[in-house]
Design a protein around this motif. Structure first.
Motif, short mmCIF file in Angstrom:
data_model
loop_
_atom_site.label_atom_id
_atom_site.label_comp_id
_atom_site.label_asym_id
_atom_site.label_seq_id
_atom_site.Cartn_x
_atom_site.Cartn_y
_atom_site.Cartn_z
N HIS A 43 0.86 -1.18 0.00
CA HIS A 43 0.00 0.00 0.00
C HIS A 43 0.91 1.24 0.00
N VAL A 44 0.86 2.01 -1.07
CA VAL A 44 1.78 3.14 -1.22
C VAL A 44 1.13 4.50 -0.97
N GLY A 45 -0.13 4.53 -0.58
CA GLY A 45 -0.84 5.79 -0.42
C GLY A 45 -0.19 6.75 0.56
N LYS A 46 0.32 6.24 1.66
CA LYS A 46 0.92 7.10 2.68
C LYS A 46 2.21 7.76 2.18
N SER A 47 2.83 7.16 1.18
CA SER A 47 4.09 7.68 0.65
C SER A 47 3.90 8.82 -0.33
N LEU A 61 -3.30 2.80 -5.77
CA LEU A 61 -2.37 2.99 -4.67
C LEU A 61 -1.90 1.66 -4.08
N LYS A 62 -2.15 0.58 -4.81
CA LYS A 62 -1.74 -0.75 -4.37
C LYS A 62 -0.87 -1.39 -5.44
N ILE A 63 0.20 -2.03 -5.00
CA ILE A 63 1.09 -2.76 -5.89
C ILE A 63 1.13 -4.20 -5.41
N PHE A 82 -4.80 -1.66 -10.92
CA PHE A 82 -5.48 -0.56 -11.61
C PHE A 82 -5.20 -0.57 -13.11
N LEU A 83 -3.98 -0.97 -13.48
CA LEU A 83 -3.58 -0.90 -14.90
C LEU A 83 -4.04 -2.08 -15.70
#
Length: 83
Positions: A43-47, A61-63, A82-83
């Motif tokens: 989860h990269v949202g906070k970054s 926002l997720k990998i 998402f992609l």
């Protein structure tokens, strides 16, 4: 020692829907190689800055990480749902 430190750092950064979520962590055997398979969601949202988070959908926002670790050979695949 490296595995412990990576796991510790991941745990410290995880919470409130942020950090790393481990979906699968199990041994594997394929083509005569034995090792550890992991499937994680990062989860990269906070970054990211707030204005950028507001422009993209939450699924972006997720990998996802799929890793097959059979020392000394490691294969890791990253994708974004998402992609």
């Amino acid at each position: 020692a490296q595995r412990y430190l990576v796991a510790k750092a991941s745990k410290e950064r995880t919470g409130d829907g942020e950090g790393v979520t481990v979906i699968v962590n199990e041994p594997f055997e394929k083509d005569g190689k034995c090792g550890q398979y992991t499937h994680k969601i990062i989860h990269v949202g906070k970054s990211l800055p707030g204005y950028l988070k507001s422009l993209v959908p939450s699924s972006a926002l997720k990998i996802e990480e799929h890793a097959w670790n059979a020392y000394p050979h490691t294969t890791t695949e990253y994708s974004c749902p998402f992609l």
